[in-house]
Design an enzyme around this catalytic site. Structure first.
Site, PDB file in Angstrom:
ATOM      1  N   TRP A  13       0.814  -1.220   0.000  1.00 16.43           N
ATOM      2  CA  TRP A  13       0.000   0.000   0.000  1.00 16.43           C
ATOM      3  C   TRP A  13       0.844   1.264   0.000  1.00 16.43           C
ATOM      4  O   TRP A  13       0.524   2.235  -0.699  1.00 16.43           O
ATOM      5  CB  TRP A  13      -0.986  -0.033   1.166  1.00 16.43           C
ATOM      6  CG  TRP A  13      -2.012  -1.092   0.937  1.00 16.43           C
ATOM      7  CD1 TRP A  13      -2.148  -2.274   1.600  1.00 16.43           C
ATOM      8  CD2 TRP A  13      -3.011  -1.101  -0.103  1.00 16.43           C
ATOM      9  NE1 TRP A  13      -3.180  -3.016   1.061  1.00 16.43           N
ATOM     10  CE2 TRP A  13      -3.720  -2.325   0.026  1.00 16.43           C
ATOM     11  CE3 TRP A  13      -3.376  -0.208  -1.107  1.00 16.43           C
ATOM     12  CZ2 TRP A  13      -4.774  -2.661  -0.830  1.00 16.43           C
ATOM     13  CZ3 TRP A  13      -4.422  -0.539  -1.955  1.00 16.43           C
ATOM     14  CH2 TRP A  13      -5.110  -1.746  -1.807  1.00 16.43           C
ATOM     15  N   ASP A  20      -1.103   6.524   6.324  1.00 19.16           N
ATOM     16  CA  ASP A  20      -2.208   5.654   5.939  1.00 19.16           C
ATOM     17  C   ASP A  20      -2.398   4.658   7.089  1.00 19.16           C
ATOM     18  O   ASP A  20      -1.566   3.779   7.316  1.00 19.16           O
ATOM     19  CB  ASP A  20      -1.858   4.925   4.638  1.00 19.16           C
ATOM     20  CG  ASP A  20      -2.935   3.934   4.202  1.00 19.16           C
ATOM     21  OD1 ASP A  20      -3.928   3.740   4.930  1.00 19.16           O
ATOM     22  OD2 ASP A  20      -2.774   3.333   3.114  1.00 19.16           O
ATOM     23  N   LYS A  36     -12.275  -1.657   7.671  1.00 18.64           N
ATOM     24  CA  LYS A  36     -11.474  -2.551   8.516  1.00 18.64           C
ATOM     25  C   LYS A  36     -12.018  -2.487   9.948  1.00 18.64           C
ATOM     26  O   LYS A  36     -12.613  -3.432  10.429  1.00 18.64           O
ATOM     27  CB  LYS A  36      -9.998  -2.150   8.507  1.00 18.64           C
ATOM     28  CG  LYS A  36      -9.452  -1.744   7.146  1.00 18.64           C
ATOM     29  CD  LYS A  36      -9.278  -2.901   6.195  1.00 18.64           C
ATOM     30  CE  LYS A  36      -8.566  -2.430   4.925  1.00 18.64           C
ATOM     31  NZ  LYS A  36      -8.358  -3.528   3.968  1.00 18.64           N
TER      32      LYS A  36
END
Length: 366
Positions: A100, A177, A201
């Site tokens: 990511w 992030d 999440k």
């Protein structure tokens, strides 16, 4: 019957939250319709949106000089939005610790020429297979950078990085992030200039992206930034410059309330630590399995592991699925297995997985 859902995202939600959504779906608080059928500018949804922000601020102790935004486009849109709002013709540092952060770096690198700025790779652990975060002496940080970007929990590779003191010492705003571990443990929001996280999440269903940003950083976006992507414009309009994802925000507010009922972020961290310790202990103790992430950087939320005999992979997945342990297949980039054990994963789910690991190993170890 509810199964134990180990999906990395969209992920399991607290059962009490789902039950409340079910009760309220046709008639929210006696108004004769669901909340997702009314105007986002009306009093009913506005109250929920304000309540969600207040709860999130309380849970994370977010200072008043930080904006809390409920946006769309997922964390992936933030890869571009961060650069368009913060680069300002200067330079930005990116540290790559997995898939990511690598995607974020590549997107910023692609945009930098148009934004009149520069993007630097300030550190990477790709050569080690993304099994750890970089050490302080491996970082090449620019003290004059506009910001430095990190991913504090790599969902795919299972690397969690919390000791950012070497970066913070430069005084450069840290952009993080936190998609796959926001609200799983306390954080010092003041250590960051901007935090972003896709909701799917620990926060709620897919559709809303949380952005927490220091207001003094957002007043000079790139001139070509669409207004809907300008943090300052969204802040001025309470995240309602366009129609917000009302259902996702409504459910997020219920998740925040559920988290409050558990005792808050510090209390859920205790449970999360215990769940992760149980799972890693089983993986380490049983010769059939391995986790390749170096111990100091093992994620509490996303636990990738492998069967040393990969010919058993499909049998493992078939039998675990039949046992009600769902979605354990690893990401296609790394293979193997992955158990995502977010806040809403009950401890008994981890206990059931640990018992299965032992049982499967007993039957398939020579």
């Amino acid at each position: 019957m509810r199964v134990f859902n180990f999906s990395a995202g969209p992920a399991t939600l607290p059962q009490p939250v789902l039950e409340q959504v079910q009760r309220e779906l046709l008639d929210w608080h006696g108004i004769g319709s669901s909340l997702i059928e009314v105007s986002h500018r009306g009093p009913h949804f506005s109250a929920v949106r304000d309540e969600a922000e207040a709860r999130l601020r309380q849970l994370l102790a977010i200072p008043d000089d930080y904006a809390v935004l409920f946006l769309q486009g997922g964390a992936t849109l933030q890869f571009a939005q961060v650069a368009m709002n913060l680069l300002r013709g200067g330079s930005a540092d990116y540290i790559v610790t997995g898939a990511w952060s690598q995607k974020a770096y590549r997107e910023a690198l692609r945009l930098a020429p148009a934004l009149g700025g520069k993007v630097r790779l300030a550190g990477s652990t790709e050569e080690s297979g993304f099994t750890r975060a970089p050490r302080a002496d491996e970082l090449d940080l620019d003290p004059n950078a506009s910001y430095v970007h990190v991913c504090t929990n790599e969902t795919i590779h299972g690397v969690e990085w919390l000791d950012l003191d070497a970066i913070a010492a430069t005084g450069v705003p840290i952009v993080a992030d936190m998609s796959s571990h926001l609200l799983s443990r306390p954080i010092d929001v003041r250590q960051f200039g901007l935090i972003y996280a896709g909701a799917q999440k620990n926060v709620g269903p897919a559709g809303v992206t949380i952005v927490i940003v220091r207001r003094d950083l957002i007043n000079d976006p790139w001139v070509g930034t669409p207004s809907v992507m300008q943090y300052a414009a969204q802040d001025a309009n309470q995240s309602m410059l366009n129609t917000p994802p009302t259902f996702a925000i409504y459910v997020a507010n219920l998740v925040f309330a559920w988290l409050e009922a558990q005792g808050g972020v510090a209390a859920i961290e205790t449970v999360n630590r215990r769940k992760a310790e149980k799972l890693y202990a089983a993986i380490d103790a049983l010769p059939l399995y391995e986790n390749r992430v170096e111990v100091p950087w093992r994620s509490r939320m996303n636990v990738p592991f492998r069967l040393r005999d990969e010919s058993l992979n499909e049998r493992f997945l078939h039998e675990s699925d039949a046992a009600g342990l769902k979605y354990l297949k690893g990401h296609k980039m790394v293979g193997g297995m992955r158990a995502s054990i977010y806040n809403a994963m009950p401890e008994e789910g981890v206990d059931a997985l640990v018992a299965f690991l032992h049982d499967f190993a007993a039957r398939h170890t020579a």
